[in-house]
Scaffold this active site. Structure first.
Site, PDB file in Angstrom:
ATOM      1  N   CYS A  70       1.062  -1.219  -0.020  1.00 57.61           N
ATOM      2  CA  CYS A  70       0.060   0.001  -0.031  1.00 57.61           C
ATOM      3  C   CYS A  70       0.967   1.241   0.023  1.00 57.61           C
ATOM      4  O   CYS A  70       1.597   1.547   0.833  1.00 57.61           O
ATOM      5  CB  CYS A  70      -0.880  -0.023   1.235  1.00 57.61           C
ATOM      6  SG  CYS A  70      -2.016   1.460   1.402  1.00 57.61           S
ATOM      7  N   CYS A  73       0.548   3.467   3.328  1.00 56.31           N
ATOM      8  CA  CYS A  73       1.183   3.166   4.617  1.00 56.31           C
ATOM      9  C   CYS A  73       2.540   3.762   4.847  1.00 56.31           C
ATOM     10  O   CYS A  73       3.276   4.457   3.788  1.00 56.31           O
ATOM     11  CB  CYS A  73       1.327   1.685   4.716  1.00 56.31           C
ATOM     12  SG  CYS A  73      -0.040   0.573   4.725  1.00 56.31           S
ATOM     13  N   HIS A 116      -3.523   0.768   8.508  1.00 57.40           N
ATOM     14  CA  HIS A 116      -4.170   0.352   7.106  1.00 57.40           C
ATOM     15  C   HIS A 116      -5.617  -0.431   7.463  1.00 57.40           C
ATOM     16  O   HIS A 116      -6.235  -0.122   6.622  1.00 57.40           O
ATOM     17  CB  HIS A 116      -3.062  -0.465   6.500  1.00 57.40           C
ATOM     18  CG  HIS A 116      -3.724  -1.058   5.178  1.00 57.40           C
ATOM     19  ND1 HIS A 116      -3.292  -0.526   4.076  1.00 57.40           N
ATOM     20  CD2 HIS A 116      -4.334  -2.152   4.982  1.00 57.40           C
ATOM     21  CE1 HIS A 116      -3.646  -0.983   2.956  1.00 57.40           C
ATOM     22  NE2 HIS A 116      -4.549  -2.053   3.565  1.00 57.40           N
ATOM     23  N   ASN A 156     -14.124   8.811  -0.527  1.00 55.59           N
ATOM     24  CA  ASN A 156     -14.747   7.760  -1.088  1.00 55.59           C
ATOM     25  C   ASN A 156     -14.311   6.580  -0.124  1.00 55.59           C
ATOM     26  O   ASN A 156     -13.316   6.352   0.035  1.00 55.59           O
ATOM     27  CB  ASN A 156     -14.293   7.539  -2.370  1.00 55.59           C
ATOM     28  CG  ASN A 156     -14.613   8.731  -3.244  1.00 55.59           C
ATOM     29  OD1 ASN A 156     -15.579   9.402  -3.050  1.00 55.59           O
ATOM     30  ND2 ASN A 156     -13.781   8.951  -4.363  1.00 55.59           N
ATOM     31  N   HIS A 167      -6.528   1.581   2.073  1.00 57.68           N
ATOM     32  CA  HIS A 167      -6.005   2.707   3.402  1.00 57.68           C
ATOM     33  C   HIS A 167      -6.861   3.828   3.617  1.00 57.68           C
ATOM     34  O   HIS A 167      -7.526   4.353   2.746  1.00 57.68           O
ATOM     35  CB  HIS A 167      -4.695   3.018   3.028  1.00 57.68           C
ATOM     36  CG  HIS A 167      -4.016   3.656   4.302  1.00 57.68           C
ATOM     37  ND1 HIS A 167      -2.837   2.938   5.057  1.00 57.68           N
ATOM     38  CD2 HIS A 167      -4.049   4.785   5.082  1.00 57.68           C
ATOM     39  CE1 HIS A 167      -2.551   3.542   5.925  1.00 57.68           C
ATOM     40  NE2 HIS A 167      -3.110   4.866   6.012  1.00 57.68           N
ATOM     41  N   HIS A 169      -8.438   6.799   3.620  1.00 47.51           N
ATOM     42  CA  HIS A 169      -7.873   8.157   3.118  1.00 47.51           C
ATOM     43  C   HIS A 169      -9.154   8.978   2.350  1.00 47.51           C
ATOM     44  O   HIS A 169     -10.135   8.456   2.146  1.00 47.51           O
ATOM     45  CB  HIS A 169      -6.882   8.087   2.334  1.00 47.51           C
ATOM     46  CG  HIS A 169      -7.208   7.386   0.846  1.00 47.51           C
ATOM     47  ND1 HIS A 169      -7.491   5.908   0.688  1.00 47.51           N
ATOM     48  CD2 HIS A 169      -7.422   8.040  -0.455  1.00 47.51           C
ATOM     49  CE1 HIS A 169      -7.940   5.876  -0.521  1.00 47.51           C
ATOM     50  NE2 HIS A 169      -7.866   7.058  -1.293  1.00 47.51           N
ATOM     51  N   GLN A 171      -9.696  12.942  -0.139  1.00 44.81           N
ATOM     52  CA  GLN A 171      -8.891  13.556  -1.302  1.00 44.81           C
ATOM     53  C   GLN A 171      -9.603  15.074  -1.313  1.00 44.81           C
ATOM     54  O   GLN A 171     -10.481  15.218  -0.617  1.00 44.81           O
ATOM     55  CB  GLN A 171      -9.315  12.940  -2.699  1.00 44.81           C
ATOM     56  CG  GLN A 171      -8.809  11.796  -2.864  1.00 44.81           C
ATOM     57  CD  GLN A 171      -8.928  11.138  -4.256  1.00 44.81           C
ATOM     58  OE1 GLN A 171      -8.589  11.725  -5.258  1.00 44.81           O
ATOM     59  NE2 GLN A 171      -9.867  10.308  -4.535  1.00 44.81           N
TER      60      GLN A 171
END
Length: 347
Positions: A70, A73, A116, A156, A167, A169, A171
């Site tokens: 990933c 991470c 993660h 999302n 992971h 996250h 945007q």
């Protein structure tokens, strides 16, 4: 909050946001990366009057890597990632495969935690507050970019949504134009003012509180409700009781309570479909006032949270009416959705 600004090996900006003031962030990105090359272009649709980003370089972006590869991470155990340090609280960096770049705007990735296998709903209130601080700081900084007209912070979550990195996250898109959805809100806001003399966002919140059937959660500073004409099976709008145009204007009381009420809301979303169900896929989207438009102070900052799952094992697809004509058909009455979300209060 402590903010540390650094750069990655290819020149992209990376920012650490730490809850501790004594954190030192001096790890160096040791990857042999070439300079980022993008081909983002904004094209105007003459029929609809909206804008489309053409970004062919995104075809090569990272797609569903295994957990031990990933890129979000921390860099540890000899494996190098997008984050040079071996642990972090919150990190923001320029997207390596941006939809918008240069004169066309900017795209950033926000990593909520270095864990993660976690999710936003698993964060502590302190961690969630730090994410809010990062969103606010990025809004303030991107607002100073000459080409940026609107800042959009969003998450999302889930493969069903189209997420390609597992992971936790989100945007941030900094658009060089006002988005079509926001333009619709601005037009509705102005029409409401001319028709009633009142503020559309204030009146919507007042109506929902007075009605009560669609209210999910209330606090001293925030109210969460399913909108009267919800587009999605389970959709909640979260508004500050004191209307502000963007994240920068939230007062300390609202900032503190946000972490409490938003985490509760996310945890209820994961309980909608009962025990044993996989985590609920969702989109969480901050709607902020664009910059330099008439009446921006009348705009009401709010977060819209919704899922495309309509019942256990079944998704809401955007078919002919929705995709072809932008006319949504919702199988779940908003009052029933609100009742379900009230029933599943997290333990």
């Amino acid at each position: 909050m402590k903010k540390t600004v650094t750069t990655l090996a290819d020149g992209r900006e990376l920012l650490y946001y730490d809850s501790r003031d004594d954190m030192v962030r001096d790890a160096v990105d040791r990857r042999p990366l070439d300079a980022v090359s993008t081909s983002s272009e904004i094209r105007r649709d003459p029929l609809l009057g909206d804008s489309v980003a053409i970004a062919s370089h995104r075809q090569g972006r990272t797609y569903h890597p295994p957990a031990d590869e990933c890129p979000l991470c921390p860099s540890r155990d000899g494996r190098l990632s997008e984050i040079p340090d071996d642990q972090y609280d919150v990190v923001v960096f320029e997207n390596r495969f941006p939809s918008l770049a240069g004169d066309s705007g900017r795209c950033e990735v926000v990593c909520f935690t270095s864990d993660h296998d976690s999710s936003f709903a698993d964060l502590t209130e302190e961690q969630a507050a730090l994410v809010l601080d990062a969103w606010t700081d990025r809004t303030a900084e991107l607002a100073e970019f000459e080409q940026v007209k609107q800042v959009f912070c969003f998450e999302n979550r889930g493969a069903e949504i189209g997420v390609t990195l597992g992971h936790p996250h989100g945007q941030i898109y900094a658009y060089p134009f006002v988005t079509p959805r926001t333009e619709l809100m601005l037009r509705s806001m102005q029409a409401h003012r001319e028709r009633t003399g009142g503020n559309l966002f204030d009146d919507i919140v007042s109506r929902e509180l007075a009605d009560g059937d669609r209210v999910v959660l209330t606090g001293e500073h925030w109210v969460a409700f399913v909108p009267y004409a919800a587009h999605w099976p389970y959709e909640v709008h979260l508004h500050p009781r004191r209307r502000v145009p963007d994240l920068r204007e939230l007062d300390e009381g609202a900032r503190t309570e946000f972490a409490q009420i938003y985490l509760e809301l996310l945890r209820r979303f994961d309980r909608i479909f009962g025990p044993g169900e996989p985590p609920t896929p969702y989109i969480a989207a901050w709607h902020q006032a664009p910059f330099g438009v008439p009446g921006r102070e009348e705009f009401g900052l709010h977060l819209e949270l919704f899922t495309i799952r309509r019942t256990s094992g079944k998704l809401k697809f955007l078919a002919g009416s929705e995709s072809g004509m932008s006319v949504f058909i919702n199988d779940v009455p908003p009052e029933a959705a609100a009742q379900r979300l009230r029933e599943v209060a997290s333990e």
